[in-house]
Design a protein around this motif. Structure first.
Motif, PDB file in Angstrom:
ATOM      1  N   ALA A 108       0.882  -1.215   0.188  1.00  0.00           N
ATOM      2  CA  ALA A 108      -0.120  -0.044  -0.023  1.00  0.00           C
ATOM      3  C   ALA A 108       0.795   1.376  -0.204  1.00  0.00           C
ATOM      4  CB  ALA A 108      -0.999  -0.024   1.242  1.00  0.00           C
ATOM      5  N   GLY A 109       1.894   1.295   0.702  1.00  0.00           N
ATOM      6  CA  GLY A 109       3.034   2.347   0.699  1.00  0.00           C
ATOM      7  C   GLY A 109       3.469   2.612  -0.466  1.00  0.00           C
ATOM      8  N   TYR A 110       3.916   1.622  -1.183  1.00  0.00           N
ATOM      9  CA  TYR A 110       4.421   1.501  -2.423  1.00  0.00           C
ATOM     10  C   TYR A 110       3.564   2.391  -3.309  1.00  0.00           C
ATOM     11  CZ  TYR A 110       6.462   0.116  -6.882  1.00  0.00           C
ATOM     12  OH  TYR A 110       6.946   0.036  -8.197  1.00  0.00           O
ATOM     13  N   GLN A 111       2.477   1.715  -3.504  1.00  0.00           N
ATOM     14  CA  GLN A 111       1.318   1.953  -4.228  1.00  0.00           C
ATOM     15  C   GLN A 111       0.878   3.605  -4.020  1.00  0.00           C
ATOM     16  OE1 GLN A 111       0.092  -0.007  -6.395  1.00  0.00           O
ATOM     17  NE2 GLN A 111      -1.051   1.273  -7.335  1.00  0.00           N
ATOM     18  N   ILE A 112       0.954   4.241  -2.897  1.00  0.00           N
ATOM     19  CA  ILE A 112       0.801   5.511  -2.422  1.00  0.00           C
ATOM     20  C   ILE A 112       1.886   6.470  -3.101  1.00  0.00           C
ATOM     21  CG2 ILE A 112       0.785   7.460  -0.669  1.00  0.00           C
ATOM     22  CD1 ILE A 112      -0.675   4.999   0.825  1.00  0.00           C
ATOM     23  N   ALA A 113       3.309   5.879  -2.925  1.00  0.00           N
ATOM     24  CA  ALA A 113       4.486   6.426  -3.637  1.00  0.00           C
ATOM     25  C   ALA A 113       4.224   6.652  -4.998  1.00  0.00           C
ATOM     26  CB  ALA A 113       5.606   5.838  -3.121  1.00  0.00           C
ATOM     27  N   VAL A 114       3.829   5.531  -5.821  1.00  0.00           N
ATOM     28  CA  VAL A 114       3.704   5.515  -7.127  1.00  0.00           C
ATOM     29  C   VAL A 114       2.637   6.606  -7.676  1.00  0.00           C
ATOM     30  CG1 VAL A 114       2.994   4.168  -9.176  1.00  0.00           C
ATOM     31  CG2 VAL A 114       4.479   3.237  -7.424  1.00  0.00           C
TER      32      VAL A 114
END
Length: 191
Positions: A108-114
């Motif tokens: 989820a954190g990676y998705q938010i970063a993307v």
């Protein structure tokens, strides 16, 4: 024979107490230390199962009149081992669930970063477009300002000519009027 069984019971008590203690410590540890403890508990549970088999063999050799009491104790021990194994599996599953939750949080954190990066790129593209529009508007403003300066000079020149023409018309009118008055005066005087 019952003394062998009782010796096995003592060993069983010691092993299960140690396993219970270690199972309780598993959630508090991490990394290599946790892995070693899990392997150690697994090994000790195997020892407990082997001990149970030996106790079962001992009970079979006890005279029939005493066997019922030992069978009930053995059954109780088997239930205790099953409970330990369930607890051990539960802690391992709990750790797996924690890992999965952590993985989901990381994802989820990676998705938010993307998504944030995409939004940032869109904002940069919009800012670039707005900058170009502002530069073009500034250039048109400079051109308009230059054109206004030219127009102002042309209008000033035209106003000067209009004033000059009016002054000339007024002077010519005054000369014509003076000429007419002088002509009438000389005409009347000469009669």
């Amino acid at each position: 024979m019952s003394s062998d069984f009782e010796a096995y019971e003592q060993e069983f008590g010691t092993l299960t107490a140690d396993v219970t203690n270690k199972i309780g410590r598993i959630p508090k540890l991490s990394g290599e230390e946790k892995t070693q403890l899990v392997l150690n508990v697994d090994k000790q549970l195997e020892e407990v199962r082997e001990l149970m088999e030996q106790m079962d063999l001992e009970v079979r050799e006890i005279p029939i009149q005493s066997r019922a009491m030992y069978n009930s104790r053995l059954k109780s021990y088997k239930q205790e081992v099953e409970k330990l194994e369930k607890d051990f599996r539960a802690h391992l599953l709990d750790n797996t669930e924690k890992l999965e939750r952590s993985s989901r949080r990381l994802e989820a954190g990676y998705q938010i970063a993307v998504e944030t990066e995409q939004v940032g790129q869109e904002i940069l593209a919009n800012l670039h477009t707005d900058r170009e529009k502002i530069q073009r508007a500034r250039e048109r403003l400079r051109e308009t300002d230059a054109n206004l300066g030219k127009s102002s000079r042309i209008l000033t020149g035209m106003l000067r000519r209009i004033i000059q023409n009016r002054v000339l018309v007024f002077i010519l009118g005054a000369i014509i009027l003076l000429t007419i008055i002088l002509a009438i005066y000389f005409n009347l005087r000469g009669q």
